[in-house]
Design an enzyme around this catalytic site. Structure first.
Site, short mmCIF file in Angstrom:
data_model
loop_
_atom_site.label_atom_id
_atom_site.label_comp_id
_atom_site.label_asym_id
_atom_site.label_seq_id
_atom_site.Cartn_x
_atom_site.Cartn_y
_atom_site.Cartn_z
N LYS A 104 0.84 -1.21 0.00
CA LYS A 104 0.00 0.00 0.00
C LYS A 104 0.87 1.25 0.00
O LYS A 104 0.59 2.21 -0.71
CB LYS A 104 -0.95 -0.01 1.21
CG LYS A 104 -2.04 -1.07 1.07
CD LYS A 104 -2.83 -1.32 2.35
CE LYS A 104 -3.78 -2.50 2.15
NZ LYS A 104 -4.52 -2.88 3.36
N GLN A 121 -4.41 -0.90 9.49
CA GLN A 121 -4.33 -2.26 8.95
C GLN A 121 -4.96 -3.26 9.92
O GLN A 121 -4.65 -3.28 11.11
CB GLN A 121 -2.85 -2.62 8.69
CG GLN A 121 -2.65 -3.98 8.04
CD GLN A 121 -3.26 -4.08 6.65
OE1 GLN A 121 -3.19 -3.14 5.85
NE2 GLN A 121 -3.86 -5.22 6.34
N ASP A 132 -10.54 3.39 3.93
CA ASP A 132 -10.97 1.99 3.78
C ASP A 132 -12.48 1.85 3.63
O ASP A 132 -12.97 0.77 3.28
CB ASP A 132 -10.51 1.20 5.00
CG ASP A 132 -9.32 0.31 4.68
OD1 ASP A 132 -9.11 -0.01 3.50
OD2 ASP A 132 -8.61 -0.07 5.63
#
Ligand code: NDP
Length: 281
Positions: free
Chosen positions: A53, A97, A120
């Site tokens: 990422k 994460q 997200d």
């Protein structure tokens, strides 16, 4: 024989488009988009995902603010760190994460991220907006899946879609997005009575379970579009999906491989969400 929906190639195209938009926008005075990646603990897979990422972030010209915290970080310290990022005007997107180490309250952490910086798309406000069909920051994997389906050329209007899996990050949001495009959607899970019969009726199958080859090739309707979200590691160390790719390919019209299907598109959509959060478009 099915044609391959190459998520890796599509993701690279999306990143190229983002890169040129970023360079043009920044030249015209827009702020450089910034994504914060927050990694707690030492889960090896999470470290690999965050590395990808961050690399993608830098490739398209975003700033990356990376924070690593030890696995014994307290809930209060983690929430403080998130609040700092919420207040930082150079940070437009925040990614925590998952999974978090045991003892941390995942739902509370995701809710602590400002909804406007929720790259997200996991914040309850954004998930609620999706349910109501409003524009919001939407979860990346389902966004990537919709882009992939678009690439297949299938018009979802009136088609029967079957989603296997009902998680908040994949199964439920992809079901809502397919519904929004006028598919008739069934959501299957571990209590579904006859999974094979459900899948056999589907023009589009999205498998998001996490069980190698759960979806068998002869369940696939002739000409169906098959999207395999699952990532399963076999004993020999290789990765495979939730669908028996080889057999399903004989019946599907289009199919995603694992790896190289949905995974790369998830990261591309994370970047796209960050740009949206930064520039409001
Ligand atoms: P979850 O574990 O949260 O959910 C799995 C779902 O599968 C649950 O709804 C569960 O049902 C259902 N399920 C389990 N066993 C069966 C069965 N035998 N028959 C039918 N349904 C079953 O998983 P996620 O949604 O987080 O992830 C799914 C997979 O996708 C994983 O392999 C994950 O690694 C991968 N993934 C890939 C991403 C990518 O970018 N490519 C991104 C996110 C995930 P129930 O609710 O009844 O328990």
């Amino acid at each position: 024989m099915a044609q391959i929906l190459d998520g890796k190639a599509l993701a690279s195209q999306v990143r190229k488009e983002l890169k040129s938009r970023v360079s043009e926008g920044v030249q015209n005075g827009l702020p450089q988009p910034g994504l914060a990646t927050l990694l707690v603990g030492d889960d090896p897979a999470s470290h690999v995902y965050v590395k990808f990422k961050r690399r993608a972030c830098e490739e398209v010209g975003f700033q990356n603010f990376h924070i690593e915290l030890p696995s014994d970080t307290s809930q209060a310290d983690l929430l403080d760190k998130i609040e700092e990022l919420n207040q930082n005007s150079e940070v437009h997107g925040i990614l925590v994460q998952l999974p978090l180490p045991k003892g941390l309250d995942e739902a509370a952490v995701l809710e602590a991220v400002a909804a406007t910086k929720d790259a997200d798309g996991f914040h309850p406000m954004n998930q609620g907006a999706l349910m109501q069909g409003r524009q919001s920051l939407r979860p990346c994997t389902p966004l990537g899946i919709m882009r992939i389906i678009e690439e297949s050329g299938m018009d979802l209007n009136g088609k029967k879609a079957v989603v296997v899996g009902r998680s908040n990050i994949v199964g439920k949001p992809i079901a809502l997005m397919l519904l929004e495009k006028h598919a008739t959607v069934s959501v299957c899970h571990s209590r579904t009575a006859d999974l094979a019969a459900e899948v056999r009726a589907a023009d589009v199958v999205v498998a998001a379970v996490g069980r190698a080859h759960l979806v068998q090739g002869d369940w696939i309707k002739e000409g169906a579009v098959v999207i395999d979200v699952g990532i399963n590691r076999l004993e020999d160390g290789s990765l495979t999906g939730d669908v028996d790719f080889e057999e399903a390919s004989k019946r599907a019209s289009w199919i995603t491989p694992v790896p190289g299907g949905v995974g790369p598109m998830t990261i591309a959509m994370l970047l796209s969400n960050t740009l949206k959060a930064a520039w409001g478009e």
